[in-house]
Scaffold this motif. Structure first.
Motif, PDB file in Angstrom:
ATOM      1  N   THR A 148      64.732-106.646 -45.539  1.00 16.13           N
ATOM      2  CA  THR A 148      64.626-105.790 -46.719  1.00 16.13           C
ATOM      3  C   THR A 148      64.578-106.683 -47.953  1.00 16.13           C
ATOM      4  O   THR A 148      65.586-107.295 -48.320  1.00 16.13           O
ATOM      5  CB  THR A 148      65.814-104.818 -46.804  1.00 16.13           C
ATOM      6  N   ARG A 149      63.442-106.764 -48.563  1.00 23.46           N
ATOM      7  CA  ARG A 149      63.262-107.696 -49.674  1.00 23.46           C
ATOM      8  C   ARG A 149      63.753-107.118 -50.999  1.00 23.46           C
ATOM      9  O   ARG A 149      64.122-107.845 -51.908  1.00 23.46           O
ATOM     10  CB  ARG A 149      61.786-108.084 -49.802  1.00 23.46           C
ATOM     11  N   LYS A 150      63.737-105.795 -51.139  1.00 25.36           N
ATOM     12  CA  LYS A 150      64.144-105.147 -52.377  1.00 25.36           C
ATOM     13  C   LYS A 150      64.970-103.912 -52.038  1.00 25.36           C
ATOM     14  O   LYS A 150      64.583-103.127 -51.163  1.00 25.36           O
ATOM     15  CB  LYS A 150      62.912-104.741 -53.194  1.00 25.36           C
ATOM     16  N   VAL A 151      66.097-103.743 -52.714  1.00 23.51           N
ATOM     17  CA  VAL A 151      66.965-102.613 -52.410  1.00 23.51           C
ATOM     18  C   VAL A 151      67.535-102.043 -53.714  1.00 23.51           C
ATOM     19  O   VAL A 151      67.824-102.782 -54.665  1.00 23.51           O
ATOM     20  CB  VAL A 151      68.113-103.041 -51.462  1.00 23.51           C
ATOM     21  N   ALA A 152      67.661-100.734 -53.766  1.00 22.35           N
ATOM     22  CA  ALA A 152      68.197-100.070 -54.953  1.00 22.35           C
ATOM     23  C   ALA A 152      69.670-100.409 -55.148  1.00 22.35           C
ATOM     24  O   ALA A 152      70.392-100.691 -54.186  1.00 22.35           O
ATOM     25  CB  ALA A 152      68.032 -98.551 -54.814  1.00 22.35           C
ATOM     26  N   ARG A 153      70.114-100.371 -56.384  1.00 19.86           N
ATOM     27  CA  ARG A 153      71.554-100.406 -56.632  1.00 19.86           C
ATOM     28  C   ARG A 153      72.124 -99.035 -56.302  1.00 19.86           C
ATOM     29  O   ARG A 153      71.422 -98.022 -56.394  1.00 19.86           O
ATOM     30  CB  ARG A 153      71.844-100.797 -58.076  1.00 19.86           C
ATOM     31  N   LEU A 154      73.389 -98.973 -55.937  1.00 19.33           N
ATOM     32  CA  LEU A 154      73.998 -97.741 -55.426  1.00 19.33           C
ATOM     33  C   LEU A 154      75.272 -97.408 -56.197  1.00 19.33           C
ATOM     34  O   LEU A 154      76.157 -98.250 -56.355  1.00 19.33           O
ATOM     35  CB  LEU A 154      74.331 -97.891 -53.937  1.00 19.33           C
ATOM     36  N   LEU A 155      75.351 -96.147 -56.660  1.00 20.66           N
ATOM     37  CA  LEU A 155      76.571 -95.611 -57.256  1.00 20.66           C
ATOM     38  C   LEU A 155      77.020 -94.407 -56.440  1.00 20.66           C
ATOM     39  O   LEU A 155      76.221 -93.501 -56.171  1.00 20.66           O
ATOM     40  CB  LEU A 155      76.329 -95.184 -58.708  1.00 20.66           C
ATOM     41  N   VAL A 156      78.299 -94.396 -56.050  1.00 18.18           N
ATOM     42  CA  VAL A 156      78.878 -93.272 -55.320  1.00 18.18           C
ATOM     43  C   VAL A 156      80.061 -92.745 -56.130  1.00 18.18           C
ATOM     44  O   VAL A 156      80.955 -93.510 -56.505  1.00 18.18           O
ATOM     45  CB  VAL A 156      79.357 -93.689 -53.911  1.00 18.18           C
ATOM     46  N   VAL A 157      80.048 -91.446 -56.421  1.00 17.72           N
ATOM     47  CA  VAL A 157      81.158 -90.822 -57.156  1.00 17.72           C
ATOM     48  C   VAL A 157      81.616 -89.591 -56.398  1.00 17.72           C
ATOM     49  O   VAL A 157      80.860 -88.984 -55.634  1.00 17.72           O
ATOM     50  CB  VAL A 157      80.742 -90.436 -58.598  1.00 17.72           C
ATOM     51  N   TRP A 158      82.863 -89.221 -56.611  1.00 21.99           N
ATOM     52  CA  TRP A 158      83.415 -88.038 -55.965  1.00 21.99           C
ATOM     53  C   TRP A 158      84.606 -87.547 -56.768  1.00 21.99           C
ATOM     54  O   TRP A 158      85.090 -88.230 -57.675  1.00 21.99           O
ATOM     55  CB  TRP A 158      83.830 -88.347 -54.523  1.00 21.99           C
ATOM     56  N   GLY A 159      85.070 -86.341 -56.453  1.00 27.47           N
ATOM     57  CA  GLY A 159      86.225 -85.773 -57.132  1.00 27.47           C
ATOM     58  C   GLY A 159      87.490 -85.963 -56.322  1.00 27.47           C
ATOM     59  O   GLY A 159      87.470 -85.858 -55.091  1.00 27.47           O
ATOM     60  N   GLU A 160      88.588 -86.222 -56.997  1.00 30.28           N
ATOM     61  CA  GLU A 160      89.858 -86.401 -56.290  1.00 30.28           C
ATOM     62  C   GLU A 160      90.366 -85.103 -55.679  1.00 30.28           C
ATOM     63  O   GLU A 160      91.215 -85.123 -54.799  1.00 30.28           O
ATOM     64  CB  GLU A 160      90.909 -86.987 -57.231  1.00 30.28           C
ATOM     65  N   ARG A 161      89.801 -83.963 -56.139  1.00 29.96           N
ATOM     66  CA  ARG A 161      90.253 -82.665 -55.621  1.00 29.96           C
ATOM     67  C   ARG A 161      89.128 -81.951 -54.869  1.00 29.96           C
ATOM     68  O   ARG A 161      89.026 -80.730 -54.901  1.00 29.96           O
ATOM     69  CB  ARG A 161      90.780 -81.809 -56.782  1.00 29.96           C
ATOM     70  N   GLU A 162      88.290 -82.705 -54.177  1.00 27.70           N
ATOM     71  CA  GLU A 162      87.229 -82.107 -53.370  1.00 27.70           C
ATOM     72  C   GLU A 162      87.835 -81.081 -52.401  1.00 27.70           C
ATOM     73  O   GLU A 162      88.762 -81.382 -51.655  1.00 27.70           O
ATOM     74  CB  GLU A 162      86.485 -83.180 -52.572  1.00 27.70           C
ATOM     75  N   GLU A 163      87.268 -79.875 -52.414  1.00 25.16           N
ATOM     76  CA  GLU A 163      87.796 -78.835 -51.529  1.00 25.16           C
ATOM     77  C   GLU A 163      87.526 -79.147 -50.059  1.00 25.16           C
ATOM     78  O   GLU A 163      88.374 -78.897 -49.191  1.00 25.16           O
ATOM     79  CB  GLU A 163      87.182 -77.466 -51.885  1.00 25.16           C
ATOM     80  N   THR A 164      86.338 -79.669 -49.771  1.00 22.13           N
ATOM     81  CA  THR A 164      86.047 -80.154 -48.425  1.00 22.13           C
ATOM     82  C   THR A 164      86.446 -81.620 -48.393  1.00 22.13           C
ATOM     83  O   THR A 164      85.714 -82.486 -48.875  1.00 22.13           O
ATOM     84  CB  THR A 164      84.552 -79.991 -48.098  1.00 22.13           C
ATOM     85  N   ILE A 165      87.624 -81.889 -47.837  1.00 24.03           N
ATOM     86  CA  ILE A 165      88.224 -83.210 -47.980  1.00 24.03           C
ATOM     87  C   ILE A 165      87.361 -84.305 -47.369  1.00 24.03           C
ATOM     88  O   ILE A 165      87.437 -85.472 -47.774  1.00 24.03           O
ATOM     89  CB  ILE A 165      89.641 -83.217 -47.358  1.00 24.03           C
ATOM     90  N   LEU A 166      86.471 -83.924 -46.415  1.00 25.60           N
ATOM     91  CA  LEU A 166      85.594 -84.934 -45.824  1.00 25.60           C
ATOM     92  C   LEU A 166      84.706 -85.582 -46.875  1.00 25.60           C
ATOM     93  O   LEU A 166      84.338 -86.753 -46.746  1.00 25.60           O
ATOM     94  CB  LEU A 166      84.728 -84.303 -44.725  1.00 25.60           C
ATOM     95  N   GLU A 167      84.345 -84.843 -47.911  1.00 19.17           N
ATOM     96  CA  GLU A 167      83.483 -85.417 -48.934  1.00 19.17           C
ATOM     97  C   GLU A 167      84.200 -86.497 -49.734  1.00 19.17           C
ATOM     98  O   GLU A 167      83.559 -87.424 -50.246  1.00 19.17           O
ATOM     99  CB  GLU A 167      82.927 -84.313 -49.836  1.00 19.17           C
ATOM    100  N   ARG A 168      85.503 -86.397 -49.808  1.00 13.08           N
ATOM    101  CA  ARG A 168      86.273 -87.471 -50.436  1.00 13.08           C
ATOM    102  C   ARG A 168      86.521 -88.611 -49.455  1.00 13.08           C
ATOM    103  O   ARG A 168      86.250 -89.774 -49.768  1.00 13.08           O
ATOM    104  CB  ARG A 168      87.605 -86.931 -50.953  1.00 13.08           C
ATOM    105  N   TRP A 169      87.027 -88.282 -48.265  1.00  9.54           N
ATOM    106  CA  TRP A 169      87.309 -89.328 -47.286  1.00  9.54           C
ATOM    107  C   TRP A 169      86.052 -90.128 -46.927  1.00  9.54           C
ATOM    108  O   TRP A 169      86.079 -91.348 -46.878  1.00  9.54           O
ATOM    109  CB  TRP A 169      87.880 -88.705 -46.009  1.00  9.54           C
ATOM    110  N   ASP A 170      84.953 -89.399 -46.669  1.00 15.69           N
ATOM    111  CA  ASP A 170      83.731 -90.080 -46.257  1.00 15.69           C
ATOM    112  C   ASP A 170      83.172 -90.966 -47.367  1.00 15.69           C
ATOM    113  O   ASP A 170      82.647 -92.053 -47.097  1.00 15.69           O
ATOM    114  CB  ASP A 170      82.669 -89.062 -45.836  1.00 15.69           C
ATOM    115  N   ALA A 171      83.270 -90.501 -48.630  1.00 14.96           N
ATOM    116  CA  ALA A 171      82.775 -91.310 -49.744  1.00 14.96           C
ATOM    117  C   ALA A 171      83.596 -92.589 -49.881  1.00 14.96           C
ATOM    118  O   ALA A 171      83.032 -93.679 -50.088  1.00 14.96           O
ATOM    119  CB  ALA A 171      82.819 -90.497 -51.042  1.00 14.96           C
TER     120      ALA A 171
END
Length: 291
Positions: free
Chosen positions: A222-245
């Protein structure tokens, strides 16, 4: 006494609502239109008329053209990004010198069921499949082709853009899609922002994509790759979205040795649906701060 009370009540009713006392009829109203924006339709390969929302600066494009941010779920997300960009332009900040392109659906609602088809690679996992399992799904590669093909070409035709500085923002299933785009087309965008990504939707598939992506990056394929930003809420109702992030960012960090630049942020007190609004200014700074 009762007769007096009834008479008083009748009089008050006439004063409050009766045209006989000269109250003017309510003036007709129209919906609010966001300044410095425009909308148009662009059909996908299957003929579906996507609603495209655009916010753009008033002045001439900078040298090299405007960078572009594509915002998924445009019906719900575009207005927040557009107004923030406009306020930043008022303050003459660099982050305002960009074009926001919201990709939406033919509806006045915040979301449309069509997003299940566009943002996923297959049906939802249980227990979510009980309500969403019958919705058309699995079209994310066709939708990605539309984004980086027909839509990008049309945006390039209409505006003076910087073809090398194009970013993607997605929330929830849009965040899942954003990660999928990074894994499968790592050079398609300059920056990818995944907000509360629903990685659990395709747990095994995403793990396989991640392993292939990491192996290609580590092997130098892979010669070129995007920069990555991941954000989430500390009070995600579906906790998997916090844990997985949180776990996802930990796995991505070591890949910085092979060119992947990753940043992350947990938003205090935010729930799933409020994360995108909190993420707007963070996204604009991350995507369009030079380089």
């Amino acid at each position: 006494m009762l007769r007096s009370m009834l008479a008083t009540a009748s009089a008050l009713a006439l004063v409050a609502g009766g045209p006989a006392f000269g109250r003017a009829a309510p003036a007709s109203t129209t919906g609010y239109v966001l300044p410095d924006t425009e909308t148009w339709e662009l059909s996908g390969d299957d003929g579906y008329p996507y609603q495209i929302f655009v916010s753009k600066p008033a002045g001439p494009a900078p040298e090299g053209g405007y960078p572009v941010l594509y915002v998924l779920d445009g019906n719900a997300m575009f207005a927040s990004f557009a107004e923030t960009r406009r306020l930043l332009e008022y303050m003459k900040t660099d982050a305002a010198q960009t074009i926001i392109v919201g990709v939406g659906y033919k509806t006045d609602k915040a979301y449309d069921l069509r997003r299940i088809r566009d943002l996923t690679g297959g049906p939802p996992p249980p227990p979510w499949d009980a309500t969403l399992g019958k919705a058309p799904n699995g079209g994310w590669d066709r939708f990605l082709d539309f984004l980086i093909g027909k839509l990008r070409t049309e945006v390039d035709r209409r505006y003076t853009i910087n073809r090398d500085r194009q970013a993607l923002f997605g929330h929830s299933l849009g965040g899942l899609f954003a990660v999928h785009s990074l894994f499968t087309r790592p050079d398609a965008f300059h920056a990818v922002i995944a907000a509360s990504p629903s990685l659990f939707w395709h747990d095994r598939e995403m793990q396989e994509e991640e392993r292939r992506f990491a192996a290609a990056l580590q092997a130098g394929r892979t010669r070129k790759v995007a920069r990555l930003l991941v954000v989430w809420g500390e009070r995600e109702e579906t906790i998997l979205e916090r844990w997985d992030a949180e776990a996802f960012v930990r796995r991505m960090d070591p890949l910085s040795a092979y060119g992947l630049r990753t940043r992350s942020e947990a938003f205090a007190d935010e729930v799933h649906i409020t994360v995108p609004v909190r993420a707007v200014s963070t996204t604009l700074r991350f995507a369009f701060t030079w380089p």
